[in-house]
Scaffold this active site. Structure first.
Site, mmCIF file in Angstrom:
data_model
loop_
_atom_site.group_PDB
_atom_site.id
_atom_site.type_symbol
_atom_site.label_atom_id
_atom_site.label_comp_id
_atom_site.label_asym_id
_atom_site.label_seq_id
_atom_site.Cartn_x
_atom_site.Cartn_y
_atom_site.Cartn_z
ATOM 1 N N HIS A 270 0.912 -1.120 -0.072
ATOM 2 C CA HIS A 270 -0.025 0.232 0.004
ATOM 3 C C HIS A 270 1.052 1.268 -0.042
ATOM 4 C CE1 HIS A 270 -1.095 3.209 2.745
ATOM 5 N NE2 HIS A 270 -2.387 3.367 2.021
ATOM 6 N N GLY B 240 -17.295 10.365 -0.292
ATOM 7 C CA GLY B 240 -16.304 10.174 -1.747
ATOM 8 C C GLY B 240 -17.070 9.150 -2.309
#
Length: 300
Positions: free
Chosen positions: A106, A259
Protein backbone atom coordinates in the site's frame (compact mmCIF):
# COMPACT_ATOMS: atom_id res chain seq x y z
CA UNK A 1 7.54 29.71 -5.29
CA UNK A 2 3.81 29.26 -5.83
CA UNK A 3 2.14 26.32 -7.54
CA UNK A 4 -1.26 26.43 -9.20
CA UNK A 5 -3.94 23.80 -8.72
CA UNK A 6 -3.45 22.78 -12.36
CA UNK A 7 0.27 22.29 -11.77
CA UNK A 8 -0.42 20.18 -8.70
CA UNK A 9 -2.91 18.06 -10.61
CA UNK A 10 -0.33 17.39 -13.33
CA UNK A 11 2.28 16.60 -10.69
CA UNK A 12 0.14 13.96 -8.99
CA UNK A 13 -1.12 12.50 -12.27
CA UNK A 14 2.49 12.02 -13.38
CA UNK A 15 3.18 10.13 -10.15
CA UNK A 16 0.14 7.95 -10.79
CA UNK A 17 1.37 7.08 -14.29
CA UNK A 18 4.92 6.32 -13.13
CA UNK A 19 3.61 3.81 -10.57
CA UNK A 20 1.32 2.16 -13.13
CA UNK A 21 4.21 1.86 -15.60
CA UNK A 22 6.41 0.17 -12.99
CA UNK A 23 3.75 -2.36 -12.02
CA UNK A 24 2.50 -3.04 -15.52
CA UNK A 25 6.02 -4.12 -16.48
CA UNK A 26 5.69 -7.10 -14.10
CA UNK A 27 2.24 -8.24 -15.32
CA UNK A 28 2.03 -10.77 -18.16
CA UNK A 29 -1.74 -11.12 -18.59
CA UNK A 30 -3.68 -8.03 -17.64
CA UNK A 31 -3.80 -4.27 -18.01
CA UNK A 32 -4.74 -1.31 -15.86
CA UNK A 33 -8.09 0.11 -16.97
CA UNK A 34 -8.64 3.83 -16.41
CA UNK A 35 -11.98 4.95 -14.97
CA UNK A 36 -12.29 8.74 -15.17
CA UNK A 37 -14.91 10.12 -12.83
CA UNK A 38 -16.46 13.31 -11.52
CA UNK A 39 -18.65 13.82 -8.47
CA UNK A 40 -20.07 16.57 -6.31
CA UNK A 41 -16.70 16.65 -4.52
CA UNK A 42 -14.33 16.78 -7.48
CA UNK A 43 -12.75 14.45 -10.00
CA UNK A 44 -10.26 11.67 -10.38
CA UNK A 45 -9.03 8.66 -12.27
CA UNK A 46 -9.14 5.17 -10.79
CA UNK A 47 -6.80 2.79 -12.63
CA UNK A 48 -7.61 -0.80 -11.76
CA UNK A 49 -6.25 -4.19 -12.81
CA UNK A 50 -8.25 -7.31 -11.96
CA UNK A 51 -7.56 -11.03 -12.45
CA UNK A 52 -4.07 -10.67 -13.84
CA UNK A 53 -1.56 -13.47 -13.77
CA UNK A 54 0.64 -11.56 -11.31
CA UNK A 55 -1.85 -9.19 -9.66
CA UNK A 56 -5.12 -10.59 -8.44
CA UNK A 57 -6.10 -6.98 -7.98
CA UNK A 58 -4.26 -3.67 -8.13
CA UNK A 59 -5.45 -0.10 -7.98
CA UNK A 60 -3.63 3.19 -8.52
CA UNK A 61 -6.02 6.07 -7.93
CA UNK A 62 -5.72 9.81 -8.40
CA UNK A 63 -8.31 12.09 -6.81
CA UNK A 64 -8.79 15.83 -6.42
CA UNK A 65 -11.64 16.81 -4.13
CA UNK A 66 -12.87 19.82 -2.21
CA UNK A 67 -15.57 20.63 0.29
CA UNK A 68 -16.97 23.22 2.64
CA UNK A 69 -16.15 21.30 5.81
CA UNK A 70 -12.93 19.33 6.40
CA UNK A 71 -13.94 15.90 7.78
CA UNK A 72 -12.78 15.03 11.28
CA UNK A 73 -10.56 12.18 10.03
CA UNK A 74 -8.44 14.68 8.08
CA UNK A 75 -8.11 17.17 10.93
CA UNK A 76 -7.24 14.85 13.80
CA UNK A 77 -3.87 16.59 14.29
CA UNK A 78 -5.13 20.04 13.25
CA UNK A 79 -8.39 20.48 15.15
CA UNK A 80 -8.34 24.23 14.54
CA UNK A 81 -9.27 23.49 10.91
CA UNK A 82 -12.21 21.20 11.65
CA UNK A 83 -15.21 22.23 9.59
CA UNK A 84 -13.32 24.67 7.34
CA UNK A 85 -13.32 24.54 3.53
CA UNK A 86 -10.60 22.37 2.00
CA UNK A 87 -9.03 20.93 -1.11
CA UNK A 88 -7.22 17.60 -1.20
CA UNK A 89 -5.43 15.69 -3.91
CA UNK A 90 -3.18 12.71 -4.10
CA UNK A 91 -2.48 9.21 -5.32
CA UNK A 92 -3.33 6.01 -3.44
CA UNK A 93 -2.15 2.50 -4.29
CA UNK A 94 -3.04 -0.99 -3.11
CA UNK A 95 -1.69 -4.16 -4.74
CA UNK A 96 -2.81 -7.70 -3.92
CA UNK A 97 -0.62 -10.20 -5.80
CA UNK A 98 -1.92 -13.64 -6.69
CA UNK A 99 1.12 -15.56 -5.47
CA UNK A 100 0.98 -16.09 -1.67
CA UNK A 101 4.75 -15.54 -1.47
CA UNK A 102 4.44 -12.04 -2.98
CA UNK A 103 3.37 -9.49 -0.35
CA UNK A 104 0.53 -7.03 -0.52
CA UNK A 105 1.59 -3.38 -0.57
CA UNK A 106 0.00 0.00 0.00
CA UNK A 107 1.17 3.55 -0.66
CA UNK A 108 -0.23 7.04 -0.83
CA UNK A 109 0.99 10.58 -1.27
CA UNK A 110 -1.40 13.43 -0.64
CA UNK A 111 -1.70 17.15 0.02
CA UNK A 112 -4.41 19.00 1.95
CA UNK A 113 -5.12 22.71 1.58
CA UNK A 114 -7.43 24.64 3.92
CA UNK A 115 -8.71 28.20 3.82
CA UNK A 116 -9.29 29.50 7.33
CA UNK A 117 -11.92 31.96 8.50
CA UNK A 118 -9.58 34.89 7.73
CA UNK A 119 -9.05 33.75 4.16
CA UNK A 120 -5.52 32.45 4.83
CA UNK A 121 -4.42 29.26 3.11
CA UNK A 122 -2.64 26.43 4.93
CA UNK A 123 -1.34 23.17 3.51
CA UNK A 124 0.23 19.95 4.74
CA UNK A 125 1.36 16.57 3.44
CA UNK A 126 0.55 13.01 4.34
CA UNK A 127 1.47 9.62 2.97
CA UNK A 128 3.95 6.79 3.05
CA UNK A 129 4.18 3.14 2.03
CA UNK A 130 4.11 -0.22 3.79
CA UNK A 131 4.33 -3.95 3.18
CA UNK A 132 1.98 -6.73 4.28
CA UNK A 133 3.51 -10.15 3.64
CA UNK A 134 1.64 -13.42 3.94
CA UNK A 135 4.90 -15.38 4.00
CA UNK A 136 7.69 -13.37 5.58
CA UNK A 137 11.16 -13.38 4.05
CA UNK A 138 13.72 -11.34 5.96
CA UNK A 139 15.67 -10.33 2.85
CA UNK A 140 12.51 -8.82 1.31
CA UNK A 141 11.79 -6.93 4.52
CA UNK A 142 15.33 -5.57 4.77
CA UNK A 143 15.26 -4.47 1.13
CA UNK A 144 11.91 -2.73 1.57
CA UNK A 145 13.01 -0.82 4.66
CA UNK A 146 16.40 0.04 3.18
CA UNK A 147 14.77 1.73 0.20
CA UNK A 148 12.28 3.47 2.49
CA UNK A 149 15.16 4.88 4.55
CA UNK A 150 17.03 5.99 1.43
CA UNK A 151 13.97 7.68 -0.05
CA UNK A 152 13.64 10.12 2.86
CA UNK A 153 17.34 10.38 3.85
CA UNK A 154 18.05 13.46 1.66
CA UNK A 155 15.48 15.37 3.71
CA UNK A 156 16.84 14.46 7.15
CA UNK A 157 18.50 11.49 8.83
CA UNK A 158 15.94 11.63 11.61
CA UNK A 159 12.97 11.05 9.29
CA UNK A 160 13.19 7.30 8.69
CA UNK A 161 13.30 6.32 12.38
CA UNK A 162 10.45 8.72 13.09
CA UNK A 163 8.33 7.63 10.12
CA UNK A 164 9.06 3.95 10.76
CA UNK A 165 7.87 4.27 14.36
CA UNK A 166 4.79 6.18 13.22
CA UNK A 167 4.00 3.38 10.75
CA UNK A 168 4.41 0.71 13.42
CA UNK A 169 2.01 2.60 15.67
CA UNK A 170 -0.50 3.36 12.90
CA UNK A 171 -0.81 -0.16 11.49
CA UNK A 172 -1.88 -1.64 14.81
CA UNK A 173 -5.25 -3.40 15.11
CA UNK A 174 -6.46 -3.13 18.72
CA UNK A 175 -9.27 -5.61 18.19
CA UNK A 176 -6.71 -8.27 17.15
CA UNK A 177 -3.81 -7.04 19.28
CA UNK A 178 -1.50 -7.36 16.29
CA UNK A 179 0.03 -5.30 13.50
CA UNK A 180 -1.06 -5.41 9.86
CA UNK A 181 2.32 -6.30 8.40
CA UNK A 182 5.95 -5.21 8.65
CA UNK A 183 5.23 -1.50 8.36
CA UNK A 184 7.34 0.91 6.36
CA UNK A 185 7.07 4.67 6.63
CA UNK A 186 4.13 6.93 7.30
CA UNK A 187 3.93 10.70 7.83
CA UNK A 188 1.12 13.11 8.48
CA UNK A 189 0.66 16.83 9.08
CA UNK A 190 4.03 17.50 7.41
CA UNK A 191 4.62 21.14 6.47
CA UNK A 192 8.18 21.96 7.53
CA UNK A 193 9.52 22.88 4.06
CA UNK A 194 8.60 25.29 1.29
CA UNK A 195 6.38 24.02 -1.50
CA UNK A 196 9.25 23.24 -3.88
CA UNK A 197 11.07 21.02 -1.38
CA UNK A 198 7.79 19.46 -0.30
CA UNK A 199 7.01 18.38 -3.85
CA UNK A 200 10.54 16.95 -4.17
CA UNK A 201 9.88 14.97 -1.02
CA UNK A 202 6.60 13.58 -2.39
CA UNK A 203 8.36 12.63 -5.61
CA UNK A 204 11.12 10.83 -3.70
CA UNK A 205 8.61 8.87 -1.61
CA UNK A 206 6.64 7.80 -4.69
CA UNK A 207 9.80 6.72 -6.53
CA UNK A 208 11.05 4.94 -3.42
CA UNK A 209 7.84 2.95 -3.22
CA UNK A 210 8.22 1.41 -6.67
CA UNK A 211 11.93 0.79 -6.06
CA UNK A 212 11.09 -0.94 -2.78
CA UNK A 213 8.21 -3.07 -4.05
CA UNK A 214 8.65 -3.90 -7.74
CA UNK A 215 11.83 -5.99 -7.21
CA UNK A 216 10.02 -8.10 -4.60
CA UNK A 217 7.19 -8.77 -7.06
CA UNK A 218 9.71 -9.74 -9.73
CA UNK A 219 11.41 -12.09 -7.30
CA UNK A 220 8.29 -13.79 -5.88
CA UNK A 221 5.65 -13.72 -8.63
CA UNK A 222 6.61 -17.11 -10.10
CA UNK A 223 7.54 -18.89 -6.88
CA UNK A 224 5.71 -22.26 -6.61
CA UNK A 225 3.05 -22.48 -3.90
CA UNK A 226 0.79 -25.10 -2.37
CA UNK A 227 -2.94 -25.18 -1.72
CA UNK A 228 -2.25 -24.68 1.99
CA UNK A 229 -0.16 -21.57 1.27
CA UNK A 230 -3.00 -20.16 -0.83
CA UNK A 231 -5.46 -20.88 1.98
CA UNK A 232 -3.18 -19.13 4.47
CA UNK A 233 -3.01 -16.14 2.12
CA UNK A 234 -6.80 -15.83 1.99
CA UNK A 235 -6.98 -16.14 5.78
CA UNK A 236 -4.36 -13.42 6.38
CA UNK A 237 -6.09 -11.12 3.89
CA UNK A 238 -8.99 -10.87 6.32
CA UNK A 239 -6.73 -8.89 8.64
CA UNK A 240 -6.07 -6.44 5.82
CA UNK A 241 -9.79 -6.00 5.22
CA UNK A 242 -10.49 -5.51 8.92
CA UNK A 243 -7.80 -2.86 9.25
CA UNK A 244 -9.10 -0.91 6.25
CA UNK A 245 -12.69 -0.90 7.46
CA UNK A 246 -12.10 -0.36 11.18
CA UNK A 247 -8.85 1.59 11.59
CA UNK A 248 -7.64 3.19 8.36
CA UNK A 249 -8.00 7.00 8.39
CA UNK A 250 -7.94 7.22 4.60
CA UNK A 251 -10.93 4.92 4.23
CA UNK A 252 -12.76 6.70 7.04
CA UNK A 253 -11.99 10.13 5.52
CA UNK A 254 -13.28 9.02 2.12
CA UNK A 255 -16.51 7.68 3.53
CA UNK A 256 -17.00 10.63 5.91
CA UNK A 257 -16.59 13.06 3.01
CA UNK A 258 -19.11 11.05 0.97
CA UNK A 259 -16.48 10.19 -1.58
CA UNK A 260 -16.71 7.67 -4.39
CA UNK A 261 -17.23 4.41 -2.54
CA UNK A 262 -15.99 2.00 -5.19
CA UNK A 263 -12.74 3.94 -5.57
CA UNK A 264 -12.29 4.08 -1.80
CA UNK A 265 -12.88 0.35 -1.39
CA UNK A 266 -10.64 -0.71 -4.27
CA UNK A 267 -8.15 -1.34 -1.45
CA UNK A 268 -10.06 -4.41 -0.33
CA UNK A 269 -8.65 -7.83 -1.25
CA UNK A 270 -10.58 -9.52 -4.07
CA UNK A 271 -10.85 -12.77 -2.09
CA UNK A 272 -10.49 -13.43 1.63
CA UNK A 273 -11.55 -16.22 3.96
CA UNK A 274 -12.53 -15.67 7.58
CA UNK A 275 -12.13 -18.56 10.01
CA UNK A 276 -13.59 -18.84 13.48
CA UNK A 277 -10.22 -20.04 14.74
CA UNK A 278 -6.99 -18.71 13.27
CA UNK A 279 -5.16 -20.98 10.87
CA UNK A 280 -1.95 -22.22 12.41
CA UNK A 281 1.31 -21.59 10.52
CA UNK A 282 2.50 -24.62 8.60
CA UNK A 283 5.95 -23.50 7.47
CA UNK A 284 8.81 -21.25 8.53
CA UNK A 285 7.74 -18.23 6.48
CA UNK A 286 4.21 -18.34 7.88
CA UNK A 287 5.49 -18.63 11.43
CA UNK A 288 7.87 -15.73 10.84
CA UNK A 289 4.94 -13.59 9.74
CA UNK A 290 2.84 -14.48 12.79
CA UNK A 291 5.78 -13.66 15.06
CA UNK A 292 6.39 -10.27 13.46
CA UNK A 293 2.79 -9.05 13.57
CA UNK A 294 2.86 -9.61 17.31
CA UNK A 295 5.78 -7.21 17.83
CA UNK A 296 7.33 -4.71 15.37
CA UNK A 297 10.91 -5.42 14.40
CA UNK A 298 13.87 -3.21 13.55
CA UNK A 299 14.94 -4.33 10.10
CA UNK A 300 17.99 -2.15 9.56
Amino acid sequence: MSVSINDLESFFRNIQQSIITAFQAEETNGEFIADHWTSHLGLGTSCVLRDGEVYESAGVNFSMVSGDKLPAAASAKRPQFTGMSYQAMGVSVVVHPRNPHAPTSHANVRMFMVTDNDGQQHWWLGGGFDLTPIHLYADDARHFHTVARDAVAPFGDELYPQFKQDADEYFYMPHREEYRGIGGIIYDDLNQWDIEKSLSFIESVAKGYTQAYAPIIAKRKNQPYTEQEREFQLFRRTRYAEFNLIVDRGTIFGLQSKGRTKSILMSMPPLASWHYDDLEPQNEAQQALVDVVSEPRTWL
